[in-house]
Motif scaffolding. Structure first.
Motif, PDB file in Angstrom:
ATOM      1  N   PHE A  89       0.848  -1.189   0.000  1.00 32.95           N
ATOM      2  CA  PHE A  89       0.000   0.000   0.000  1.00 32.95           C
ATOM      3  C   PHE A  89       0.888   1.246   0.000  1.00 32.95           C
ATOM      4  CE2 PHE A  89      -2.901  -3.201   1.417  1.00 32.95           C
ATOM      5  CZ  PHE A  89      -4.149  -2.774   0.997  1.00 32.95           C
ATOM      6  N   VAL A  90       0.468   2.249  -0.769  1.00 30.64           N
ATOM      7  CA  VAL A  90       1.209   3.502  -0.871  1.00 30.64           C
ATOM      8  C   VAL A  90       0.527   4.553   0.002  1.00 30.64           C
ATOM      9  CG1 VAL A  90       1.973   5.350  -2.409  1.00 30.64           C
ATOM     10  CG2 VAL A  90       1.994   2.980  -3.204  1.00 30.64           C
ATOM     11  N   ASN A  91       1.304   5.268   0.780  1.00 34.44           N
ATOM     12  CA  ASN A  91       0.767   6.364   1.589  1.00 34.44           C
ATOM     13  C   ASN A  91       0.544   7.562   0.677  1.00 34.44           C
ATOM     14  OD1 ASN A  91       0.210   8.420   3.409  1.00 34.44           O
ATOM     15  ND2 ASN A  91       1.565   7.557   4.978  1.00 34.44           N
ATOM     16  N   ALA A  92      -0.709   7.920   0.462  1.00 28.37           N
ATOM     17  CA  ALA A  92      -1.044   8.997  -0.471  1.00 28.37           C
ATOM     18  C   ALA A  92      -0.475  10.340  -0.023  1.00 28.37           C
ATOM     19  CB  ALA A  92      -2.560   9.104  -0.630  1.00 28.37           C
ATOM     20  N   SER A  93      -0.191  10.513   1.270  1.00 30.51           N
ATOM     21  CA  SER A  93       0.344  11.788   1.756  1.00 30.51           C
ATOM     22  C   SER A  93       1.743  12.063   1.220  1.00 30.51           C
ATOM     23  CB  SER A  93       0.359  11.802   3.286  1.00 30.51           C
ATOM     24  OG  SER A  93       1.255  10.822   3.793  1.00 30.51           O
ATOM     25  N   LEU A  94       2.428  11.035   0.716  1.00 30.16           N
ATOM     26  CA  LEU A  94       3.751  11.237   0.134  1.00 30.16           C
ATOM     27  C   LEU A  94       3.712  12.179  -1.058  1.00 30.16           C
ATOM     28  CD1 LEU A  94       5.099   7.563   0.243  1.00 30.16           C
ATOM     29  CD2 LEU A  94       5.979   9.488   1.573  1.00 30.16           C
ATOM     30  N   PHE A  95       2.540  12.309  -1.680  1.00 27.18           N
ATOM     31  CA  PHE A  95       2.425  13.136  -2.889  1.00 27.18           C
ATOM     32  C   PHE A  95       1.941  14.550  -2.586  1.00 27.18           C
ATOM     33  CE2 PHE A  95       1.925   8.726  -4.242  1.00 27.18           C
ATOM     34  CZ  PHE A  95       2.870   8.649  -5.249  1.00 27.18           C
ATOM     35  N   LEU A  96       1.584  14.842  -1.336  1.00 23.51           N
ATOM     36  CA  LEU A  96       1.039  16.163  -0.999  1.00 23.51           C
ATOM     37  C   LEU A  96       1.977  17.319  -1.326  1.00 23.51           C
ATOM     38  CD1 LEU A  96      -0.823  15.465   2.376  1.00 23.51           C
ATOM     39  CD2 LEU A  96      -1.836  16.030   0.150  1.00 23.51           C
ATOM     40  N   ASN A 109       3.470  -1.726 -10.406  1.00 23.48           N
ATOM     41  CA  ASN A 109       4.231  -1.721  -9.145  1.00 23.48           C
ATOM     42  C   ASN A 109       3.636  -2.616  -8.068  1.00 23.48           C
ATOM     43  OD1 ASN A 109       6.524   0.146  -9.514  1.00 23.48           O
ATOM     44  ND2 ASN A 109       4.936   1.677  -9.890  1.00 23.48           N
ATOM     45  N   THR A 110       2.722  -3.512  -8.421  1.00 25.39           N
ATOM     46  CA  THR A 110       2.022  -4.403  -7.477  1.00 25.39           C
ATOM     47  C   THR A 110       1.423  -3.626  -6.300  1.00 25.39           C
ATOM     48  OG1 THR A 110       4.019  -4.978  -6.179  1.00 25.39           O
ATOM     49  CG2 THR A 110       3.520  -6.343  -8.092  1.00 25.39           C
ATOM     50  N   ILE A 111       0.879  -2.449  -6.592  1.00 25.23           N
ATOM     51  CA  ILE A 111       0.230  -1.634  -5.553  1.00 25.23           C
ATOM     52  C   ILE A 111      -1.160  -2.190  -5.285  1.00 25.23           C
ATOM     53  CG2 ILE A 111      -0.614   0.664  -4.947  1.00 25.23           C
ATOM     54  CD1 ILE A 111       1.500   1.808  -6.866  1.00 25.23           C
ATOM     55  N   ARG A 112      -1.480  -2.387  -4.017  1.00 27.85           N
ATOM     56  CA  ARG A 112      -2.787  -2.925  -3.637  1.00 27.85           C
ATOM     57  C   ARG A 112      -3.778  -1.824  -3.286  1.00 27.85           C
ATOM     58  NH1 ARG A 112      -2.171  -7.380   0.839  1.00 27.85           N
ATOM     59  NH2 ARG A 112      -4.414  -7.452   0.430  1.00 27.85           N
ATOM     60  N   GLY A 113      -3.285  -0.634  -2.978  1.00 26.59           N
ATOM     61  CA  GLY A 113      -4.186   0.458  -2.634  1.00 26.59           C
ATOM     62  C   GLY A 113      -3.422   1.623  -2.041  1.00 26.59           C
ATOM     63  N   PHE A 114      -4.184   2.667  -1.652  1.00 22.65           N
ATOM     64  CA  PHE A 114      -3.618   3.851  -1.014  1.00 22.65           C
ATOM     65  C   PHE A 114      -4.022   3.889   0.450  1.00 22.65           C
ATOM     66  CE2 PHE A 114      -3.872   5.733  -5.406  1.00 22.65           C
ATOM     67  CZ  PHE A 114      -2.501   5.884  -5.575  1.00 22.65           C
ATOM     68  N   HIS A 115      -3.067   4.259   1.314  1.00 24.96           N
ATOM     69  CA  HIS A 115      -3.416   4.710   2.653  1.00 24.96           C
ATOM     70  C   HIS A 115      -3.702   6.201   2.546  1.00 24.96           C
ATOM     71  CE1 HIS A 115      -2.599   0.967   4.590  1.00 24.96           C
ATOM     72  NE2 HIS A 115      -1.296   0.983   4.355  1.00 24.96           N
ATOM     73  N   GLU A 116      -4.825   6.621   3.100  1.00 22.70           N
ATOM     74  CA  GLU A 116      -5.290   8.001   3.006  1.00 22.70           C
ATOM     75  C   GLU A 116      -5.774   8.298   1.578  1.00 22.70           C
ATOM     76  OE1 GLU A 116      -2.831  10.960   4.861  1.00 22.70           O
ATOM     77  OE2 GLU A 116      -1.896   9.488   6.199  1.00 22.70           O
ATOM     78  N   VAL A 117      -6.240   9.525   1.383  1.00 20.86           N
ATOM     79  CA  VAL A 117      -6.877   9.912   0.123  1.00 20.86           C
ATOM     80  C   VAL A 117      -5.902  10.717  -0.727  1.00 20.86           C
ATOM     81  CG1 VAL A 117      -8.772  11.203  -0.934  1.00 20.86           C
ATOM     82  CG2 VAL A 117      -9.158   9.905   1.176  1.00 20.86           C
ATOM     83  N   LEU A 118      -5.816  10.380  -2.003  1.00 23.12           N
ATOM     84  CA  LEU A 118      -4.951  11.113  -2.918  1.00 23.12           C
ATOM     85  C   LEU A 118      -5.570  12.484  -3.184  1.00 23.12           C
ATOM     86  CD1 LEU A 118      -2.306  10.457  -4.445  1.00 23.12           C
ATOM     87  CD2 LEU A 118      -3.712   9.881  -6.431  1.00 23.12           C
TER      88      LEU A 118
END
Length: 427
Positions: A89-96, A109-118
């Protein structure tokens, strides 16, 4: 002598301008990129980031910046993570920190989902294809989004689909090759800016073509519903989609007669695939008389209760047609099952399938002579007579890989040199 302080002031101003011109990327964004690199641990694709050789992150691979303000506008992070059996899971806050980001690619990238909202207010393109998402992520805050690609994931629920319908600028939505099932929510019809829409190969998406709200999407240029479970008739309201260039309804459970009024208004069609359905009744190619762009037509029907007429009046495609598939139907009956007359004028055919159409003619060797780029020719299951003749001095079909004239009444022997002028694949 002039005041030396004035001279110093000019030096300071000039230095400031030069610093603005040579400054690299935003420092907050540079640090955020390094956090992203660490989050996708196990990859060597981003090993050059922050290695001391290049301090300006706008010069880093897979990063594009706006030349005027030096903010990151594009991140191409596809296939940067080593394959994993578990996914992550990717932490969506990394893109803020990337407040000017317009294009984000995270495919493969075998991503299963986001933590938090993009939450990226200026994002226009988001590519999440070839990952492991099992549901559509919450994307309702991406108000500027124009392109969303979620092809080849594991999406099996319509959860969060309603959020997508609030994205009024969305022009491309690709949910192909997932595991969606049931009826498409009618709210799809509110995405009136859509130009490309694909639910291809979901298998279990079903219901009528009216149920999904397709008829409201008047700006659609491409609609791909290949290999699903849609049933019933093709609704006449599809004729409202006058901007359509490609319509793919292949491999569903559609029935009934083909509505001539629909195709007579779709004058921008270049690609039409109706194969592997259960159509019946009568259909005339006169429906395409005003269509000057059709290059691909496919209708390999699943039962033979369909009668197709190409001759009343004779249809002549413009421009030259490249793919013509019409099988398992009654062609030009009861006049005698003759070949479509327009074929004699074609010079760019690559694929032709007229198998099991009741054609009663002498073997048309001229098809191969006229179309030197032919790759696939299937005339099986008809009533072709005469010898199999071919003059290899006239032309050579170097691209032909499939030729089927079985189950006909062809007589005589094959030309001894057939192996030289056909590049046939072994069966």
């Amino acid at each position: 002598m002039e005041n030396p302080c004035v001279f110093c002031l000019w030096i300071l101003l000039l230095t400031s301008v030069l610093l603005i011109q040579v400054q690299g990327c935003d420092e907050e964004e540079r640090r955020a990129l390094l956090r992203l690199r660490d989050a996708f641990n196990g990859t060597t694709a981003l090993s050059s980031w922050g290695n001391g050789k290049e301090t300006d992150c706008c010069m880093w691979e897979r990063v594009n910046c706006d030349q005027s303000n030096h903010h990151v506008t594009q991140l191409s992070l596809g296939d940067i993570r080593l394959w994993s059996f578990d996914g992550f899971f990717v932490n969506a806050s990394l893109f803020l920190p990337f407040r000017e980001l317009q294009n984000l690619s995270l495919d493969g990238n075998t991503i299963r989902g986001f933590h938090e909202v993009l939450n990226l207010s200026k994002l226009q393109v988001l590519d999440l294809s070839f990952n492991w998402f099992d549901e559509i992520p919450s994307l309702g805050l991406l108000r500027s989004l124009r392109i969303l690609n979620m092809e080849e994931n594991n999406i099996n629920t319509w959860s969060h689909f309603e959020e997508l319908t609030t994205l009024k600028h969305l022009e491309l939505l690709n949910l192909g090759y997932n595991y969606l099932s049931g009826k498409i929510p009618g709210s799809l019809g509110s995405l009136t800016s859509l130009k490309f829409l694909s639910f291809t190969d979901n298998h279990l998406v079903n219901g009528s073509l009216i149920d999904g709200g397709f008829c409201k999407l008047r700006n659609l240029r491409e609609l791909d519903l290949f290999q699903n479970s849609f049933d019933g008739r093709i609704p006449s309201c599809l004729g409202n989609l006058t901007s359509l260039r490609a319509l793919v309804l292949e491999s569903n459970y559609l029935t009934g007669t083909l509505p001539s009024t629909v195709f007579s208004t779709l004058n921008s069609l270049e690609y039409l695939s109706l194969s592997f359905n259960y159509f019946e009744g009568y259909f005339s190619f006169n429906s395409f008389k005003n269509n000057s762009k059709l290059e691909v037509f496919e209708l390999d029907n699943l039962h033979s209760n369909l009668t197709v007429d190409t001759e009343n009046p004779p249809w002549m495609p413009q421009p030259q047609i490249k793919i013509f598939r019409l099988s398992n139907c009654k062609l030009n009956e009861p006049a005698g099952g003759n070949l479509p007359s327009f074929l004699s004028k074609q010079r760019e055919l690559r694929i032709l399938n007229l198998s099991h159409t009741g054609v009663r003619e002498i073997f048309p060797s001229w098809l191969l002579i006229n179309n030197s780029n032919m790759e696939f020719l299937n005339l099986a299951g008809n009533f072709l007579t005469g010898p199999f003749t071919y003059n290899n001095h006239q032309t050579k079909n170097e691209y032909l890989s499939w030729l089927d004239v079985s189950m006909n009444q062809i007589q005589g022997v094959l030309p001894y040199s057939i192996g030289f002028f056909f590049q046939l694949c072994p069966i």
